[in-house]
Design a protein around this motif. Structure first.
Motif, mmCIF file in Angstrom:
data_model
loop_
_atom_site.group_PDB
_atom_site.id
_atom_site.type_symbol
_atom_site.label_atom_id
_atom_site.label_comp_id
_atom_site.label_asym_id
_atom_site.label_seq_id
_atom_site.Cartn_x
_atom_site.Cartn_y
_atom_site.Cartn_z
ATOM 1 N N GLY A 242 -7.673 1.876 -1.006
ATOM 2 C CA GLY A 242 -7.805 2.921 0.009
ATOM 3 C C GLY A 242 -7.212 4.247 -0.384
ATOM 4 N N LEU A 243 -7.099 4.499 -1.694
ATOM 5 C CA LEU A 243 -6.518 5.742 -2.196
ATOM 6 C C LEU A 243 -7.571 6.581 -2.902
ATOM 7 C CD1 LEU A 243 -3.298 4.135 -3.719
ATOM 8 C CD2 LEU A 243 -3.395 5.491 -1.616
ATOM 9 N N ALA A 244 -7.290 7.870 -3.050
ATOM 10 C CA ALA A 244 -8.225 8.781 -3.714
ATOM 11 C C ALA A 244 -7.529 9.477 -4.871
ATOM 12 C CB ALA A 244 -8.758 9.821 -2.726
ATOM 13 N N PRO B 36 -0.537 -3.919 -12.717
ATOM 14 C CA PRO B 36 0.871 -3.493 -12.728
ATOM 15 C C PRO B 36 1.161 -2.379 -11.727
ATOM 16 C CG PRO B 36 -0.283 -2.618 -14.636
ATOM 17 C CD PRO B 36 -1.234 -3.580 -13.967
ATOM 18 N N ASN B 37 0.087 -1.754 -11.194
ATOM 19 C CA ASN B 37 0.266 -0.687 -10.212
ATOM 20 C C ASN B 37 0.116 -1.165 -8.777
ATOM 21 O OD1 ASN B 37 0.766 1.847 -11.610
ATOM 22 N ND2 ASN B 37 -1.255 1.567 -12.523
ATOM 23 N N ALA B 38 -0.129 -2.463 -8.566
ATOM 24 C CA ALA B 38 -0.463 -2.952 -7.229
ATOM 25 C C ALA B 38 0.615 -2.607 -6.193
ATOM 26 C CB ALA B 38 -0.697 -4.462 -7.262
ATOM 27 N N THR B 39 1.881 -2.825 -6.532
ATOM 28 C CA THR B 39 2.951 -2.542 -5.575
ATOM 29 C C THR B 39 2.992 -1.062 -5.220
ATOM 30 O OG1 THR B 39 4.284 -4.393 -6.377
ATOM 31 C CG2 THR B 39 5.432 -2.659 -5.169
ATOM 32 N N LEU B 40 2.873 -0.209 -6.235
ATOM 33 C CA LEU B 40 2.876 1.231 -5.985
ATOM 34 C C LEU B 40 1.666 1.642 -5.159
ATOM 35 C CD1 LEU B 40 4.023 4.044 -6.335
ATOM 36 C CD2 LEU B 40 2.983 4.141 -8.614
ATOM 37 N N ALA C 204 -0.471 3.643 -0.118
ATOM 38 C CA ALA C 204 -1.398 3.440 0.994
ATOM 39 C C ALA C 204 -0.643 3.386 2.320
ATOM 40 C CB ALA C 204 -2.215 2.174 0.786
ATOM 41 N N ALA C 205 0.538 2.765 2.312
ATOM 42 C CA ALA C 205 1.341 2.694 3.532
ATOM 43 C C ALA C 205 1.825 4.075 3.952
ATOM 44 C CB ALA C 205 2.539 1.761 3.319
ATOM 45 N N ASP D 20 -1.292 9.440 8.567
ATOM 46 C CA ASP D 20 -2.475 9.520 9.433
ATOM 47 C C ASP D 20 -2.110 9.246 10.884
ATOM 48 O OD1 ASP D 20 -4.059 10.136 7.298
ATOM 49 O OD2 ASP D 20 -4.830 8.099 7.011
ATOM 50 N N ARG D 21 -1.252 8.224 11.105
ATOM 51 C CA ARG D 21 -0.844 7.915 12.477
ATOM 52 C C ARG D 21 -0.051 9.062 13.091
ATOM 53 N NH1 ARG D 21 0.090 2.747 10.227
ATOM 54 N NH2 ARG D 21 2.326 3.181 10.020
ATOM 55 N N THR D 22 0.812 9.674 12.295
ATOM 56 C CA THR D 22 1.603 10.799 12.788
ATOM 57 C C THR D 22 0.705 11.971 13.150
ATOM 58 O OG1 THR D 22 3.482 10.136 11.419
ATOM 59 C CG2 THR D 22 3.458 12.404 12.212
#
Length: 207
Positions: free
Chosen positions: A133-135, A182-186, A191-192, A198-200
């Motif tokens: 979900g990143l660009a 290796p980038n999954a956590t980042l 994304a979080a 977005d919510r803010t």
């Protein structure tokens, strides 16, 4: 994990230029490095950096610190030469790494390997970012250090074939990126952050 020196080499700024930005903006050097890397990506941003250095020079003169003023004049001249060369398609007098391939060279890859790795990253990284979900363009414009770290991990990744299969097969792929990337956590962290922003923004519009 990227060190400060890695980030410094990959963003193209010198230690003295980062120090001038940190001094002008009253920032720790690691934050000044991130700001400088983001600013250096555009002509307007490079002009802002030069104005910061000029303001530091004026401040040094105001303190009658002629030695600091002279040192900063050298920083300003070197920066101006580098940005002028980069603006006409060069790499600057210090070889500014203004492309992915040059950043890979700054990490120690030889020319032939850097070219191959660049092609792989450019082919696979945007798709992997989308899967989370990143660009790519958003990261390049707003989170330069995160993108440098992502590219560095991608460059030395040992699971490139699993990555290629995932991107080709999508949901039908045997492996999920959380298993091998290796980038999954980042990616999840970024994304979080985006989701929180977005919510803010939605809450602000509703109030």
């Amino acid at each position: 994990m990227l060190t400060y020196e890695d980030c410094l080499g990959m963003c193209g700024l010198t230690r003295e230029e980062v120090a001038a930005i940190a001094r002008h903006e009253h920032l720790p050097e690691i934050l000044a490095l991130e700001l400088g890397a983001r600013l250096y990506a555009s002509a307007a941003g490079r002009a802002s950096i030069e104005r910061m250095i000029e303001a530091d020079i004026a401040d040094a003169h105001g303190r009658r610190d002629t030695r600091a003023a002279a040192e900063l004049e050298q920083v300003r001249h070197a920066f101006a030469r580098g940005t002028t060369s980069a603006a006409v398609g060069g790499t600057g007098t210090r070889g500014y790494p203004d492309s992915l391939e040059r950043r890979l060279l700054a990490l120690g890859f030889d020319v032939a390997t850097a070219a191959r790795v660049r092609q792989r990253i450019e082919a696979q990284l945007p798709g992997m970012l989308r899967a989370f979900g990143l660009a790519h363009d958003t990261l390049r414009g707003h989170d330069t250090l995160a993108l440098l770290s992502i590219e560095a991990r991608c460059a030395v990744c040992a699971a490139t074939e699993r990555c290629r299969r995932f991107l080709a097969d999508g949901d039908a792929a045997t492996d999920a990126p959380d298993v091998f990337c290796p980038n999954a956590t980042l990616f999840h962290d970024l994304a979080a952050v985006d989701a929180t922003a977005d919510r803010t923004a939605t809450t602000d519009r509703q109030t």
